[in-house]
Every structure is written in structure tokens, then in C-alpha cells.
Design an enzyme around this catalytic site. Structure first.
Site, PDB file in Angstrom:
ATOM      1  N   GLU A 105       0.821  -1.207   0.000  1.00  0.00           N
ATOM      2  CA  GLU A 105       0.000   0.000   0.000  1.00  0.00           C
ATOM      3  C   GLU A 105       0.862   1.267   0.000  1.00  0.00           C
ATOM      4  OE1 GLU A 105      -4.223  -0.810   2.030  1.00  0.00           O
ATOM      5  OE2 GLU A 105      -2.572  -1.495   3.285  1.00  0.00           O
ATOM      6  N   GLU A 125      -4.127  -9.519   3.395  1.00  0.00           N
ATOM      7  CA  GLU A 125      -4.982  -9.294   4.575  1.00  0.00           C
ATOM      8  C   GLU A 125      -6.179 -10.233   4.646  1.00  0.00           C
ATOM      9  OE1 GLU A 125      -2.859  -5.372   3.860  1.00  0.00           O
ATOM     10  OE2 GLU A 125      -3.734  -6.967   2.646  1.00  0.00           O
TER      11      GLU A 125
END
Length: 696
Positions: A105, A125
Site C-alpha cells: 500500500e 490481509e
């Protein structure tokens, strides 16, 4: 500046380096350090562009797991990435190692991305029951399109640099010296006055109106019971529904918060930590010496022996397989090759890799040819007399320091060890079928097994791609001991009026990959039948009574391999279908025993099948057969398919409430009088204290 993030300039390029070993986890100090370094670089008038990179072996590999479950500390990762993206100076991510989760990210908050050819990036995730919560579900679709982003986020797998470049995530892939090449790339961008390129400003559209619903349907079976994959889809969909980036971020945060509070995510995070903790053995020093395992011998070239061999061959460890007859050896080698070639056809390995594995395989008909192996594993018939004869031979021929392992699934490892003069070198290595696929390896510590042997085998488990769990000696160890109790209750429920299909459906709907009777058909009814017959011969007073499962086995209805067991199977189809033969045998058994049938509810099936497992798990913990509740959880997740989103058997029991489970077990014990329903003292104690297994 702080100690974990530094800023320096190389000519006209400023370099922000994250140095938080071992994996540059994005803890509070790192997040604050990035902002401090960014401010310094922004204020440096001589810096025309900024590079952000990781020191040591990797770009940030994700969040700091030590912060999981703790109150959040500012700055948050989303705030850090927003500020990176808002930088007025050209920002380039230079990636090596594994940029995972928050690490990837961060790269999406940069204008350009350059990666070493060996680097990998991904958003894993979903495997923690979460979604990328720092803008990943909003930025990635803007970079590569909604469909590709959704697929990557739901898969949660690391992707190679070349693939990332093809997708449009990485702008340049380099080899050799990453920093030198990244600096050169940054200078090229500066020279041609390359524009700032914040990902949030890119337009994103759904490729078609149906991509989200179609994708949900495509993953429905594989993702059964999980919440996170479907929340990931919703988050990516939100990115396409508004040009307002902030609105998408808000929706991402809402969905992330829902997942964070969900029982599914709590269970998946428990499994994440448990899988890492299970390798740490209380009482054994981390510095304990480990023996070198450079060559492995395997006794038996059957389905199990061949599957075990493949684990070592795939890890690059030479294997010598022993059989009594050349025909059996040839058949076993052919099966190993067939399995490898099937894997190659699916694109999971190359033909060259197949040949490399096969080249490591050697065979023999003589025990003396095992004299130089470092580890030998017997995978012969599940019979104590046979196994003791094998170990007597191994004791004679194997070199000093060789580890002698048995693949027994139920038998006493201590008794097997007594057939040698070196019980300290004997250990159980219980592989689960199919051995080349199943991740669990139950390593069984005998009374005299040395710490060195235990440490070696636990480390070796990881080397061959297994999750090793150390257990103690008892009939069935941890997994099968609990399984036998569940199978007995499943059979009893059918005796009392349920059907095999009803019992299987209840446990499948709970989340198990198959019910107890379909599982018995997959394993083969002959396996349990032979074990029961052996017990009847060796210990008639304590042997299980004859039942309808034995009657089926005697008719050679052994399950899928014979086209019929508890269920019928069409040729080439593994779908279980109710069997008239089985129904007749069940009815015959009920009449012989004078059993009056009744309606059995789904709730009773679930409680009796699962609560008896919890009770047995508690007894196993009492006896020290398993050291921790998490050991039981991992055994059942990786050996028997207990749903990950329920966290394992003992974790699930805590969620239900031990007081509730104890009350039911006590009731079943009073009604049935069976010893297996006698409440565990540990369970009674914890329930009385209002505690759970997690409090141990």
C-alpha cells in the site's frame, strides 16, 4: 529523525530508508519516521525527487503483528500513505524482498514503482479475515482496473515483479544493484520532467456491470463461511461507484471495521499466530543442536510411502525407498512420477523440475542400503508386530545418529522404540493422506526421544513445507484420538435414527470439508475395519463391538476405491449417494440390537459430534499429550479441515462458551452413561471459573 527511518541525499535524489529488522514491519516508530523523513526530504531544496526503500533484506513486509489487538497509535498507516501521495516532489518506491500488505500500500502511495526482479508484492490481509485498510482497495483498482484488483486482493497471494509489471503495478523491473538502478531511474524521470502521478487521481470503472456478482459466484464454494473475501469485493466495488476518492476510503474503513470485530477475523488471526507459535516447543532451548538431514530412507513404496517421499524430493533432499519386491518398487516409482506429471500439467511445476525431483529418487530391496541415510521413515502396514520387525532391522543397519521415525497413526511409539537399542533416536512422524498434499505433520515424542531429535524433526517439518505439531504418545495421538470419538458418536446417531447423509450434511454445513461417513469412504472403510479386527484379536475384552460398518467392509464396500462404502459412487464421480445396501445393513443392525429409532435433530447431531471432540481435546490437554490448546487447533485445521474461520476446535469451544458445553456434556453423560461423555476435569474446572482454553 528516529532510529528506524533515515533520510540522506545522493546528488539530486533524496533517499528515505526504512531500517526496522528483520522485515521492516510498519510499527508506530516506522510510521512516524516515514513522515519525519518525508518532511525532511520535502524541505530539502536540492532534492528533485525522493526514493523510499527498505534497508536490509526487504521492503516493509506488512504491519507490526505485535500491535495487533492494541489501541491504534497516530499516525495511522492510511494517514502516512495519504501524505506520501500528497507530496509535491516526485516519489519513487524502490522494492526488493516482499512488499506485503501495508508495504504494498505504501508503494501505491508513490508516483512510480521500480522493483528488483526477485521482489514480490501482495495484499494478504484476506488471510487474516481483513481487507487492505490503508487505501489498497481504492488505489489498486485505479491502477490496474477493478477486475484485476479484485482478483488480486481476494487471492491475497504475493505476485512476482514481472507479473506486477505486466499488470501495470510496477513501472520498471531491474536486476543487480537495486539502489543504483533506482537512483538512475529517478534521475531519468527528473531529466524528462516526469509528472507527479498520484494514484487517487486516476479514473476507475468496472469493466462490466456483472463483474462483482459473477466473481462472488465464482468464489462461493472455495470461500464458504469466510466473510473477508466478500467484503473485499464490496470495497473494490465502492471504488467504481463514485469519483470521490474519499468516499471510497470511508467505505473501505467501514468494511474494515466490520471485519475487525467479526468472529471470523478473530478466528483467522488466532490461527495466524497459532501456526507460528506451534513451532516453539516449551522446555526445548532454541539453541538445541539439530542434526543434518541430507538423505532420507523410506520403508514402503505404497501410496503413503510414495507421498512421503515426494515431500523430501520436492525440497531437494535425496530419497532411497525400500520395498520387499521389485514389482512394488516399480509401481511406487511410477505413481510418484504420475503425481509429479499431473502437477506439471496444471502448470504448478515444469517438466525440468519433475526430472530433477525424480533424479533424487533411488530404490532398493535391501535394508543394508539404508546404512548411510540420516533419517528413515517407515510407512508399512499398521501392525505392531510388523513395525517392530522393521525397527529391529533399522537398528541393525542404520548409522549412529540416524533418526528412526514411524509413520504410525495410532500405535505406541514407545513400544516401537523398545525394539531398538537407541530409543532416544526414535520418533513418530505421522503424515496425513495424501502425504504430498496435506500440510499437517504430527511429530510424536516418545518417552526417551532426545531434544536434539525433536528439534531436528520440527525444523525439518518446515523445510519440507509442513506444519509440524509436537504431540505425546497415546492411542491415535491428538488428531485420530479425537476423530475416533467423533466417528463413534456419528455411528451411534445413525444407530438411533439419523441417516449417514443427515449426519454428514450437518457437519458439512458447520464448515468441515466433508462429513464423517464421506470421510470414512475417502480413507477406506477397510482401514478402520482392520484396526478394529486387530483390537478384537489382541484385546477382546476392550475391543469395539461388531457393527454395520464392519458388515459393509466384509462385503468389500471399502469406499470410493471400490465404488461403494457407506455411500454409493458412480464411476469417475466422487459425489456420495445414499446406498440401499447400507440402509439395509443399518436396519438389520438395529433389529439385532433391539434399537427403537427416533427422530434425531440437526442440533443434537452437531452437539454430540463436536462436544465429544472438545471433551476429548480437554482430556488430551490434561494428560499433556498436547502442550497447548493451539496445538489441538492446528492439528484439526491442517489435518482434518476444521474451518479456519472458526479458529480450530478449542478456540471455537471458547466462542461457544465452556459453561454451555460442559452442561451438555454432563447431560449426555447422565443419559448415556458412556465413559467418553465423562466430563474432563479440566473442562469442568474452566467452566466453573468462567474461563476458556485460551486462558491456559
Amino acid at each position: 529523525m528516529n532510529d528506524v527511518v533515515s533520510y540522506k541525499r545522493d546528488g539530486e535524489i533524496g533517499v528515505i530508508t526504512i531500517n526496522n529488522p528483520p522485515v521492516n514491519a510498519l510499527g508506530h516508530a516506522v510510521r512516524q519516521g516515514i513522515l519525519d523523513a518525508l518532511a525532511q526530504g520535502t524541505a530539502d531544496d536540492d532534492a528533485k525527487a525522493l526514493i523510499i526503500t527498505g534497508g536490509g533484506r526487504t521492503f516493509p513486509a506488512g504491519a507490526d503483528i505485535r500491535e495487533f489487538g492494541k489501541p491504534p497509535q497516530e499516525p495511522s498507516l492510511p494517514d502516512v500513505i495519504n501524505q506520501l501521495e500528497a507530496s509535491k516532489k516526485l516519489l519513487i518506491a524502490a522494492v526488493h524482498g516482499t512488499a506485503l500488505g501495508g508495504g504494498m500500500e505504501i508503494t501505491l502511495g508513490c508516483d512510480y514503482r521500480v522493483a528488483l526482479d526477485s521482489a514480490k508484492m501482495g495484499l494478504p490481509e484476506v488471510h487474516l479475515g481483513l481487507l487492505p485498510g490503508a487505501g489498497g482497495t481504492q488505489r489498486l483498482p485505479r491502477l490496474i482496473g477493478a477486475k484485476a484488483a479484485m482478483e488480486a486482493i481476494v487471492a491475497g497471494k504475493p505476485m512476482k515483479a514481472a507479473q506486477l509489471q505486466k499488470m501495470g503495478v510496477v513501472d520498471k523491473v531491474v536486476s543487480g544493484d537495486l539502489m543504483a538502478q533506482a537512483l538512475d531511474y529517478a534521475r531519468q524521470l527528473v531529466a524528462k520532467d516526469a509528472p507527479l502521478r498520484p494514484v487517487r487521481d486516476l479514473e476507475v470503472k468496472a469493466e462490466s456491470a456483472d463483474i462483482f456478482s459473477d466473481f462472488e459466484k465464482s468464489i462461493a464454494r472455495k470461500s464458504r463461511g469466510f466473510l473477508a473475501p466478500f467484503h473485499c469485493i464490496k470495497a473494490v466495488q465502492a471504488a467504481t461507484e463514485s469519483s470521490d476518492f474519499e468516499a471510497g476510503l470511508k467505505r473501505e474503513r467501514e468494511l474494515f471495521a466490520e471485519l475487525l470485530k467479526s468472529p471470523e477475523s478473530a478466528a483467522q488471526r488466532h490461527v495466524f499466530f497459532a501456526e507460528r507459535e506451534v513451532a516453539k516447543i516449551p522446555g526445548i532451548d532454541k539453541k538445541t543442536a539439530k542434526r543434518d538431514i541430507e538423505q532420507v530412507g523410506i520403508i514402503g513404496a505404497g501410496t503413503m510411502g510414495g507421498g512421503i517421499a515426494m515431500n523430501f524430493l520436492s525440497a531437494g533432499i535425496p530419497v532411497r525407498v525400500l520395498e520387499m519386491k521389485q514389482e512394488a518398487l516399480d509401481k511406487g516409482v511410477a505413481l510418484i512420477r504420475k503425481n509429479y506429471e499431473a502437477t506439471a500439467k496444471k502448470g504448478r511445476m515444469t517438466s525440468d523440475q519433475v526430472e530433477k525431483c525424480m533424479a533424487l529418487l533411488d530404490t532398493t530391496l535391501a535394508y543394508d542400503d539404508l546404512s548411510e541415510v540420516d533419517l528413515v521413515i517407515e510407512a508399512v502396514f499398521e501392525n505392531m508386530k510388523v513395525k517392530k520387525e522393521v525397527f529391529g532391522e533399522l537398528d541393525r543397519v542404520c548409522k549412529k545418529g540416524a533418526i528412526l521415525a514411524t509413520n504410525t497413526s495410532t500405535l505406541d511409539v514407545n513400544e516401537i522404540a523398545q525394539s531398538t537399542k537407541r530409543p532416544e533416536d526414535v520418533i513418530g512422524m505421522h503424515f496425513f493422506s495424501p502425504a504430498n498434499v496435506m500440510k499437517l505433520l504430527e511429530n510424536v515424542r516418545g518417552d526417551k526421544t532426545s531434544d536434539e531429535v525433536i528439534a531436528t524433526v520440527m525444523a525439518l517439518s518446515k523445510r519440507i513445507g509442513k506444519v509440524g505439531v509436537l504431540v505425546g504418545v497415546c492411542n491415535g495421538f491428538v488428531g485420530n484420538r479425537i476423530l475416533h470419538k467423533r466417528q463413534h458418536q456419528a455411528t451411534q446417531l445413525v444407530n438411533e435414527g439419523a441417516t449417514p447423509a443427515q449426519v454428514d450434511k450437518v457437519l458439512f454445513d458447520f464448515g468441515l470439508p466433508m462429513g464423517p461417513f464421506a470421510m470414512a469412504d475417502l480413507a477406506g472403510l477397510d482401514v478402520g475395519w482392520r484396526i478394529r479386527e486387530g483390537l478384537r484379536e489382541d484385546d477382546p475384552a476392550n475391543a469395539p463391538e461388531y457393527n454395520w460398518l464392519d458388515a459393509l467392509a466384509e462385503q468389500k464396500r471399502w469406499g470410493q476405491k471400490t465404488g461403494g462404502g457407506v455411500f454409493d459412487y458412480a464411476e469417475g464421480d466422487r459425489t456420495p449417494r445414499p446406498s440401499d445396501v447400507t440402509a439395509a445393513e443399518i436396519e438389520k443392525y438395529r433389529k439385532e440390537k433391539g434399537i427403537e429409532t427416533r427422530d434425531v435433530s440437526d442440533d443434537e447431531i452437531l452437539e454430540r459430534c463436536l462436544y465429544v471432540m472438545v471433551n476429548e481435546g480437554a482430556k488430551i490437554l490434561e494428560e499433556g499429550i498436547a502442550m497447548r490448546p493451539l496445538d489441538v487447533d492446528i492439528v484439526w485445521i491442517y489435518g482434518y479441515g476444521f474451518p479456519v474461520y472458526r479458529g480450530g476446535l478449542m478456540f471455537w469451544a471458547d466462542q461457544v462458551g465452556l459453561d454451555k458445553i460442559y452442561a451438555k456434556i454432563k447431560q449426555f453423560h447422565e443419559e448415556a452413561g458412556e465413559d467418553e461423555w465423562k466430563p474432563s476435569a479440566l473442562l469442568e474446572k474452566l467452566a466453573g471459573q468462567g474461563k476458556g482454553f485460551g486462558d491456559l
